[in-house]
Design a protein around this motif. Sequence first.
Motif, PDB file in Angstrom:
ATOM      1  N   LEU A  61       3.724 -27.313 144.984  1.00  0.00           N
ATOM      2  CA  LEU A  61       3.987 -27.563 143.566  1.00  0.00           C
ATOM      3  C   LEU A  61       4.939 -26.545 142.951  1.00  0.00           C
ATOM      4  O   LEU A  61       5.577 -26.820 141.939  1.00  0.00           O
ATOM      5  CB  LEU A  61       2.665 -27.548 142.775  1.00  0.00           C
ATOM      6  N   ASP A  62       5.048 -25.353 143.548  1.00  0.00           N
ATOM      7  CA  ASP A  62       5.846 -24.282 142.947  1.00  0.00           C
ATOM      8  C   ASP A  62       7.309 -24.347 143.393  1.00  0.00           C
ATOM      9  O   ASP A  62       7.901 -23.352 143.819  1.00  0.00           O
ATOM     10  CB  ASP A  62       5.239 -22.905 143.259  1.00  0.00           C
ATOM     11  N   LEU A  63       7.897 -25.554 143.278  1.00  0.00           N
ATOM     12  CA  LEU A  63       9.276 -25.780 143.695  1.00  0.00           C
ATOM     13  C   LEU A  63      10.145 -26.206 142.516  1.00  0.00           C
ATOM     14  O   LEU A  63       9.653 -26.784 141.553  1.00  0.00           O
ATOM     15  CB  LEU A  63       9.348 -26.884 144.758  1.00  0.00           C
ATOM     16  N   GLN A 189      12.697 -19.441 149.589  1.00  0.00           N
ATOM     17  CA  GLN A 189      11.516 -18.715 149.111  1.00  0.00           C
ATOM     18  C   GLN A 189      11.938 -17.463 148.354  1.00  0.00           C
ATOM     19  O   GLN A 189      12.913 -16.810 148.714  1.00  0.00           O
ATOM     20  CB  GLN A 189      10.639 -18.352 150.305  1.00  0.00           C
ATOM     21  N   LEU A 190      11.183 -17.158 147.297  1.00  0.00           N
ATOM     22  CA  LEU A 190      11.555 -16.053 146.405  1.00  0.00           C
ATOM     23  C   LEU A 190      10.584 -14.878 146.452  1.00  0.00           C
ATOM     24  O   LEU A 190      10.845 -13.825 145.881  1.00  0.00           O
ATOM     25  CB  LEU A 190      11.657 -16.577 144.963  1.00  0.00           C
ATOM     26  N   CYS A 191       9.463 -15.041 147.142  1.00  0.00           N
ATOM     27  CA  CYS A 191       8.459 -13.976 147.215  1.00  0.00           C
ATOM     28  C   CYS A 191       9.017 -12.764 147.969  1.00  0.00           C
ATOM     29  O   CYS A 191       9.655 -12.913 149.007  1.00  0.00           O
ATOM     30  CB  CYS A 191       7.208 -14.488 147.923  1.00  0.00           C
ATOM     31  N   HIS A 217      11.723 -22.072 145.920  1.00  0.00           N
ATOM     32  CA  HIS A 217      10.277 -22.027 146.139  1.00  0.00           C
ATOM     33  C   HIS A 217       9.748 -20.722 145.541  1.00  0.00           C
ATOM     34  O   HIS A 217       9.960 -19.646 146.088  1.00  0.00           O
ATOM     35  CB  HIS A 217       9.995 -22.092 147.653  1.00  0.00           C
ATOM     36  N   GLY A 218       9.050 -20.843 144.421  1.00  0.00           N
ATOM     37  CA  GLY A 218       8.530 -19.663 143.724  1.00  0.00           C
ATOM     38  C   GLY A 218       7.202 -19.201 144.283  1.00  0.00           C
ATOM     39  O   GLY A 218       6.225 -19.060 143.536  1.00  0.00           O
ATOM     40  N   ILE A 224      11.316 -18.330 139.191  1.00  0.00           N
ATOM     41  CA  ILE A 224      12.378 -19.189 139.671  1.00  0.00           C
ATOM     42  C   ILE A 224      13.553 -19.086 138.697  1.00  0.00           C
ATOM     43  O   ILE A 224      13.352 -19.134 137.478  1.00  0.00           O
ATOM     44  CB  ILE A 224      11.897 -20.658 139.790  1.00  0.00           C
ATOM     45  N   PRO A 225      14.788 -18.893 139.203  1.00  0.00           N
ATOM     46  CA  PRO A 225      15.939 -18.729 138.308  1.00  0.00           C
ATOM     47  C   PRO A 225      16.089 -19.900 137.335  1.00  0.00           C
ATOM     48  O   PRO A 225      15.860 -21.062 137.701  1.00  0.00           O
ATOM     49  CB  PRO A 225      17.126 -18.674 139.268  1.00  0.00           C
ATOM     50  N   GLU A 226      16.471 -19.582 136.102  1.00  0.00           N
ATOM     51  CA  GLU A 226      16.770 -20.623 135.105  1.00  0.00           C
ATOM     52  C   GLU A 226      18.127 -21.245 135.440  1.00  0.00           C
ATOM     53  O   GLU A 226      18.963 -20.607 136.066  1.00  0.00           O
ATOM     54  CB  GLU A 226      16.840 -20.010 133.696  1.00  0.00           C
TER      55      GLU A 226
END
Length: 227
Positions: A61-63, A189-191, A217-218, A224-226
Amino acid sequence: CQVIVHDVNELTEKLFPIVEAMQKHFSAGSGTYYSDSIFFLSVAMHRIMPKEITRIIQVDLDLKYKANIQDLFDEFDNFPEGAVIGIAREMQPVYRHTFWQYRRENPQTKVGEPPPDGLPGFNSGVLLLNLEAMRQSKLYNQLLEPTMVQKLTEKYHFKGHLGDQDFFTMVGMEHPELFHVLDCTWNRQLCTWWRDHGYSDVFDQYFQCEGEVRIYHGNCNSQIPED
C-alpha cells in the motif's frame, strides 16, 4: 471493470496448511501464528486463486505510481523460460546482515553482495505472479514442501522476519532462474534504516538506482517525494 472482494479469513484458512511450516523461519514472532499466514499469500497464490486467473500483480500500500500500471503488466512478457515471479532487488543490505553466518563460512559467495554482480535478495513490495507458471513449475512447488524449506534454511543458516520476501530471497539464492528481476525503477525503495545501523560504508552500493522512477516505495514509513 470488475471488482472481486476476497474474505481475509477464508484466504487465511486455505493458506495456513500450505505455509505453516515456513512461518517459523520467516515470521517476526516466535512460533506460528494463524493470522500471520496472510503475509505468505503471494507464495501460494497459485493454489488459492481460481484456475482462470493466470496472472496477478500484488503490491504494497505504501507505493506511489509515476507510470501506467499496464507498463508493469507488460513485464510478464519479458519473463525468461522457467521464471514464475517478477520481483525487484532489495535496496538495503538487510540480507548481507541476515546471511552473515553463511557469508562467513563462504567468503567467496555472492550471497548478500550488492548488485550488479551480487545477490542482495528481493523486496516483495511489487510482485508479478505468473500463476499459470507457478502451477506448472515442478521445481517451485517442490520448494514449498516443508522438507525443502527446512533444508534450505539449514544450508543458509537463515532466520528472517519479512514473510514472503524472505522465502523468495532464500529461494533466489539457490534457484535464481525462477525469478524475473524487475528494474529498480519499478520498486524504488526509500527506506534507509540500515545506513544508520552498521552498514554506512556499503549502503550506497545497494541503494543506488539509475533511471526515471516508475514506482516509489515508501517502506519503513519513508517520505515519498512530492510531484
